[in-house]
Design a protein around this motif. Sequence first.
Motif, mmCIF file in Angstrom:
data_model
loop_
_atom_site.group_PDB
_atom_site.id
_atom_site.type_symbol
_atom_site.label_atom_id
_atom_site.label_comp_id
_atom_site.label_asym_id
_atom_site.label_seq_id
_atom_site.Cartn_x
_atom_site.Cartn_y
_atom_site.Cartn_z
ATOM 1 N N VAL A 1 0.815 -1.211 0.000
ATOM 2 C CA VAL A 1 0.000 0.000 0.000
ATOM 3 C C VAL A 1 0.856 1.271 0.000
ATOM 4 C CG1 VAL A 1 -1.685 1.307 1.348
ATOM 5 C CG2 VAL A 1 -1.942 -1.145 1.100
ATOM 6 N N SER A 2 1.934 1.281 0.758
ATOM 7 C CA SER A 2 2.765 2.478 0.869
ATOM 8 C C SER A 2 4.242 2.107 0.819
ATOM 9 C CB SER A 2 2.441 3.220 2.162
ATOM 10 O OG SER A 2 3.212 4.384 2.256
ATOM 11 N N PRO A 3 4.773 1.919 -0.375
ATOM 12 C CA PRO A 3 6.182 1.533 -0.497
ATOM 13 C C PRO A 3 7.138 2.545 0.135
ATOM 14 C CG PRO A 3 5.056 1.322 -2.603
ATOM 15 C CD PRO A 3 4.111 1.981 -1.667
ATOM 16 N N ASP A 4 6.792 3.839 0.068
ATOM 17 C CA ASP A 4 7.669 4.859 0.660
ATOM 18 C C ASP A 4 7.743 4.722 2.181
ATOM 19 O OD1 ASP A 4 8.218 5.931 -1.835
ATOM 20 O OD2 ASP A 4 6.563 7.369 -1.713
ATOM 21 N N LEU A 5 6.604 4.490 2.814
ATOM 22 C CA LEU A 5 6.580 4.301 4.264
ATOM 23 C C LEU A 5 7.345 3.039 4.654
ATOM 24 C CD1 LEU A 5 5.528 5.189 7.049
ATOM 25 C CD2 LEU A 5 3.503 3.799 6.601
ATOM 26 N N GLU B 1 10.978 3.701 4.486
ATOM 27 C CA GLU B 1 11.418 4.515 5.614
ATOM 28 C C GLU B 1 11.526 3.686 6.888
ATOM 29 O OE1 GLU B 1 9.629 8.173 8.233
ATOM 30 O OE2 GLU B 1 9.279 8.200 6.068
ATOM 31 N N TRP B 2 10.541 2.813 7.140
ATOM 32 C CA TRP B 2 10.533 2.008 8.357
ATOM 33 C C TRP B 2 11.549 0.881 8.331
ATOM 34 C CZ3 TRP B 2 4.662 0.945 9.521
ATOM 35 C CH2 TRP B 2 4.090 2.089 10.077
ATOM 36 N N TRP B 3 11.617 0.134 7.211
ATOM 37 C CA TRP B 3 12.371 -1.105 7.197
ATOM 38 C C TRP B 3 13.491 -1.163 6.162
ATOM 39 C CZ3 TRP B 3 6.770 -2.275 6.747
ATOM 40 C CH2 TRP B 3 6.166 -2.413 8.001
ATOM 41 N N GLY B 4 13.625 -0.174 5.320
ATOM 42 C CA GLY B 4 14.652 -0.222 4.290
ATOM 43 C C GLY B 4 14.335 -1.280 3.247
ATOM 44 N N ASN B 5 15.339 -1.951 2.762
ATOM 45 C CA ASN B 5 15.163 -2.960 1.713
ATOM 46 C C ASN B 5 15.117 -4.383 2.265
ATOM 47 O OD1 ASN B 5 15.047 -1.142 -0.424
ATOM 48 N ND2 ASN B 5 17.279 -1.006 -0.494
ATOM 49 N N ARG B 6 14.878 -4.525 3.562
ATOM 50 C CA ARG B 6 14.856 -5.864 4.144
ATOM 51 C C ARG B 6 13.604 -6.621 3.720
ATOM 52 N NH1 ARG B 6 15.407 -4.933 10.238
ATOM 53 N NH2 ARG B 6 14.072 -3.183 9.719
ATOM 54 N N SER B 7 13.717 -7.935 3.716
ATOM 55 C CA SER B 7 12.583 -8.778 3.336
ATOM 56 C C SER B 7 11.602 -8.894 4.503
ATOM 57 C CB SER B 7 13.066 -10.170 2.938
ATOM 58 O OG SER B 7 13.531 -10.854 4.080
#
Length: 74
Positions: free
Chosen positions: A30-34, A37-43
Amino acid sequence: MIDPEKAGAIWKKHFDTVTPEEFVARVKRVSPDLAQEWWGNRSVAEICAERRRPTRRARNVFASLGRSVLRLFS
């Protein structure tokens, strides 16, 4: 008009039944930007494997602050 009690019940049921994996996946969708910001590129697996911080500590801080404020004004 939205009935607050009905909306609250739906909201509570959602968060009582959603798994951490589903929540993270939905936020990422729903919100890739959020999510970035919260988790970076982690799976999702990496994010859900993290140890959660206890919320009790935060509640105790606010309860203590509340008691201090009440004492100040009494």
